[in-house]
Design a protein around this motif. Structure first.
Motif, PDB file in Angstrom:
ATOM      1  N   ALA A  42       0.810  -1.219   0.000  1.00  0.00           N
ATOM      2  CA  ALA A  42       0.000   0.000   0.000  1.00  0.00           C
ATOM      3  C   ALA A  42       0.843   1.268   0.000  1.00  0.00           C
ATOM      4  CB  ALA A  42      -0.936  -0.010   1.208  1.00  0.00           C
ATOM      5  N   ASP A  43       1.923   1.309   0.787  1.00  0.00           N
ATOM      6  CA  ASP A  43       2.727   2.531   0.850  1.00  0.00           C
ATOM      7  C   ASP A  43       3.455   2.780  -0.465  1.00  0.00           C
ATOM      8  OD1 ASP A  43       4.306   0.281   1.252  1.00  0.00           O
ATOM      9  OD2 ASP A  43       5.679   1.288   2.635  1.00  0.00           O
ATOM     10  N   GLN A  44       3.950   1.713  -1.095  1.00  0.00           N
ATOM     11  CA  GLN A  44       4.613   1.881  -2.384  1.00  0.00           C
ATOM     12  C   GLN A  44       3.618   2.265  -3.470  1.00  0.00           C
ATOM     13  OE1 GLN A  44       7.298  -1.345  -3.436  1.00  0.00           O
ATOM     14  NE2 GLN A  44       7.734  -1.778  -1.269  1.00  0.00           N
ATOM     15  N   ARG A  45       2.403   1.723  -3.394  1.00  0.00           N
ATOM     16  CA  ARG A  45       1.358   2.079  -4.363  1.00  0.00           C
ATOM     17  C   ARG A  45       1.039   3.568  -4.263  1.00  0.00           C
ATOM     18  NH1 ARG A  45      -1.727  -1.952  -3.324  1.00  0.00           N
ATOM     19  NH2 ARG A  45      -3.104  -0.994  -1.799  1.00  0.00           N
ATOM     20  N   LYS A  46       0.911   4.065  -3.046  1.00  0.00           N
ATOM     21  CA  LYS A  46       0.627   5.486  -2.859  1.00  0.00           C
ATOM     22  C   LYS A  46       1.772   6.341  -3.388  1.00  0.00           C
ATOM     23  CE  LYS A  46      -0.660   8.936   0.604  1.00  0.00           C
ATOM     24  NZ  LYS A  46      -0.971   9.177   2.040  1.00  0.00           N
ATOM     25  N   THR A  47       2.999   5.921  -3.150  1.00  0.00           N
ATOM     26  CA  THR A  47       4.156   6.671  -3.663  1.00  0.00           C
ATOM     27  C   THR A  47       4.134   6.722  -5.186  1.00  0.00           C
ATOM     28  OG1 THR A  47       5.515   6.073  -1.742  1.00  0.00           O
ATOM     29  CG2 THR A  47       6.678   6.730  -3.750  1.00  0.00           C
ATOM     30  N   ALA A  48       3.798   5.597  -5.821  1.00  0.00           N
ATOM     31  CA  ALA A  48       3.726   5.558  -7.281  1.00  0.00           C
ATOM     32  C   ALA A  48       2.647   6.498  -7.805  1.00  0.00           C
ATOM     33  CB  ALA A  48       3.463   4.130  -7.750  1.00  0.00           C
ATOM     34  N   LEU A  49       1.522   6.551  -7.120  1.00  0.00           N
ATOM     35  CA  LEU A  49       0.442   7.453  -7.534  1.00  0.00           C
ATOM     36  C   LEU A  49       0.856   8.904  -7.356  1.00  0.00           C
ATOM     37  CD1 LEU A  49      -2.549   5.490  -5.988  1.00  0.00           C
ATOM     38  CD2 LEU A  49      -2.202   5.927  -8.430  1.00  0.00           C
ATOM     39  N   GLU A  50       1.529   9.207  -6.267  1.00  0.00           N
ATOM     40  CA  GLU A  50       1.987  10.582  -6.041  1.00  0.00           C
ATOM     41  C   GLU A  50       2.976  10.997  -7.113  1.00  0.00           C
ATOM     42  OE1 GLU A  50       3.463  10.166  -2.095  1.00  0.00           O
ATOM     43  OE2 GLU A  50       1.548  10.742  -1.153  1.00  0.00           O
ATOM     44  N   ARG A  51       3.833  10.072  -7.517  1.00  0.00           N
ATOM     45  CA  ARG A  51       4.803  10.368  -8.579  1.00  0.00           C
ATOM     46  C   ARG A  51       4.072  10.658  -9.892  1.00  0.00           C
ATOM     47  NH1 ARG A  51       7.258   5.790  -8.475  1.00  0.00           N
ATOM     48  NH2 ARG A  51       8.585   6.394  -6.716  1.00  0.00           N
ATOM     49  N   LEU A  52       3.041   9.909 -10.190  1.00  0.00           N
ATOM     50  CA  LEU A  52       2.263  10.150 -11.402  1.00  0.00           C
ATOM     51  C   LEU A  52       1.523  11.481 -11.326  1.00  0.00           C
ATOM     52  CD1 LEU A  52       0.827   6.566 -11.939  1.00  0.00           C
ATOM     53  CD2 LEU A  52       2.260   7.808 -13.578  1.00  0.00           C
ATOM     54  N   MET A  53       1.040  11.843 -10.143  1.00  0.00           N
ATOM     55  CA  MET A  53       0.358  13.127  -9.980  1.00  0.00           C
ATOM     56  C   MET A  53       1.322  14.279 -10.284  1.00  0.00           C
ATOM     57  SD  MET A  53      -2.909  12.780  -8.977  1.00  0.00           S
ATOM     58  CE  MET A  53      -3.433  14.050  -7.826  1.00  0.00           C
ATOM     59  N   ARG A  54       2.541  14.154  -9.839  1.00  0.00           N
ATOM     60  CA  ARG A  54       3.537  15.212 -10.108  1.00  0.00           C
ATOM     61  C   ARG A  54       3.875  15.276 -11.586  1.00  0.00           C
ATOM     62  NH1 ARG A  54       5.699  13.108  -5.224  1.00  0.00           N
ATOM     63  NH2 ARG A  54       7.239  11.867  -6.367  1.00  0.00           N
ATOM     64  N   ALA A  55       3.780  14.134 -12.277  1.00  0.00           N
ATOM     65  CA  ALA A  55       4.118  14.099 -13.700  1.00  0.00           C
ATOM     66  C   ALA A  55       2.972  14.591 -14.560  1.00  0.00           C
ATOM     67  CB  ALA A  55       4.484  12.663 -14.107  1.00  0.00           C
TER      68      ALA A  55
END
Length: 354
Positions: A340-353
């Protein structure tokens, strides 16, 4: 869903938990779930039979005929599951198919969750009988909980059954029904237990992009946001800001009486800000008054924003794979398999992109 309850904030449809026994819940609750689901299954009939029957309502037949064009588009062009879901119709002879009961603590925005072996944990309990739902809400209120009961016009079983188009959905327009089909089939294609924000944002992106492509395939111009959509989004932002302030409030070391007074003041601030926006920007449009001026509590705020949080991230992911649906779904599944924590990090990275 109707515009008279909280679900008008988004088009998405809450999911009924899969009908499996859990030790923490009563047998009577699961009995009503099982009997309600069974009644729905028994009411199903092929859409093709309804469309071909000259004795049926012509408007119903035409609405269902168009729905099947969207259903074929979903599988052939959006690479969504090709099964009998939404190729069936069920007349339930009532306005809502289920009523969901949401509950929180008096000074908390965390939902009382209910966990199921297949669907995972969700923030509500569903009832096929309105009186049973309101009885459950009354019991939770006696415990000191904030409660909210919301009628639901459709739900998904995540592919465990062939979900029908339900008569409670028949007041929707053709396009809105198509978006529901895209959204719910996206859940059937992929679903992560215990992560509603991920699941709903992903399905909402599929719904929105699928609708855009559906309109293009039919030679229709790109959809522009209606005044109702813009105003709904503006109100949603007011509600989210209120929720953020309440969350900060509930973290303060205050006495219960002071906390109640400040909580009430935050709800009044929401109404005041809404009234100013309605009168100064909307020309006095009162279509959302019934929701804003109804008794307010934490539980009423729970569903707001659930369907939108990560939607831009999935848009960025779709662009990264150049709009290729199979590649998109493969990437979603890979991300969904992360902790879950890595999934959230991946989503945050996509939001920044984005």
């Amino acid at each position: 869903m109707t515009r008279s309850n909280i679900s008008w904030f988004r088009r998405g449809v809450p999911m009924l938990a899969i009908l499996l026994l859990s030790g923490c819940s009563s047998l009577s609750y699961y009995t009503q779930l099982a009997s309600g689901q069974l009644a729905l299954l028994r009411a199903r009939e092929p859409v093709a039979d309804v469309v071909a029957d000259p004795q049926r309502d012509p408007r119903l037949r035409e609405h269902l005929r168009t729905s099947q064009q969207a259903r074929e588009f979903a599988s052939q062009h959006l690479h969504l599951p090709d099964n009998q879901s939404y190729r069936l119709y069920a007349d339930i002879h009532r306005r809502y198919v289920v009523w969901n009961v949401f509950a929180t603590g008096e000074f908390s925005l965390d939902p009382v969750t209910h966990c199921f072996p297949i669907a995972g944990c969700v923030a509500y309990r569903g009832y096929y009988d309105e009186n049973a739902a309101r009885g459950e809400a009354a019991l939770r209120k006696l415990e000191g909980k904030d409660v909210y009961v919301s009628g639901v016009e459709a739900y998904s079983t995540l592919g465990w059954f062939n979900d029908p188009i339900i008569s409670s959905m028949m007041n929707w327009g053709d396009e809105r029904l198509a978006t529901l089909i895209f959204h719910e089939l996206a859940h059937q294609r992929f679903y992560v237990k215990d992560d509603s924000e991920f699941n709903e944002s992903y399905a909402t992106f599929v719904e929105e992009e699928g609708t855009r492509q559906w309109r293009a395939a039919r030679g229709m111009p790109p959809e522009t946001a209606s005044s109702e959509t813009r105003r709904r989004d503006q109100l949603t932002q007011l509600v989210l800001a209120t929720r953020d302030r309440l969350k900060a409030l509930y973290a303060e070391p205050l006495s219960p009486q002071v906390m109640r007074e400040r909580k009430a003041a935050e709800f009044e601030r929401l109404r005041d800000e809404y009234r100013q926006m309605r009168d100064s920007q909307w020309g006095g449009d009162k279509r959302f008054d019934s929701w804003v001026y109804a008794p307010m509590n934490n539980a009423r705020l729970l569903p707001i924003g659930l369907y939108d949080q990560w939607t831009p991230a999935f848009g960025a992911l779709f662009r990264q794979v150049n709009g290729d649906w199979p590649a998109f779904f493969a990437a979603v599944e890979k991300m969904g398999d992360l902790p879950a924590d890595q999934r959230k990090t991946a989503l945050e990275r996509l939001m920044r992109a984005d």
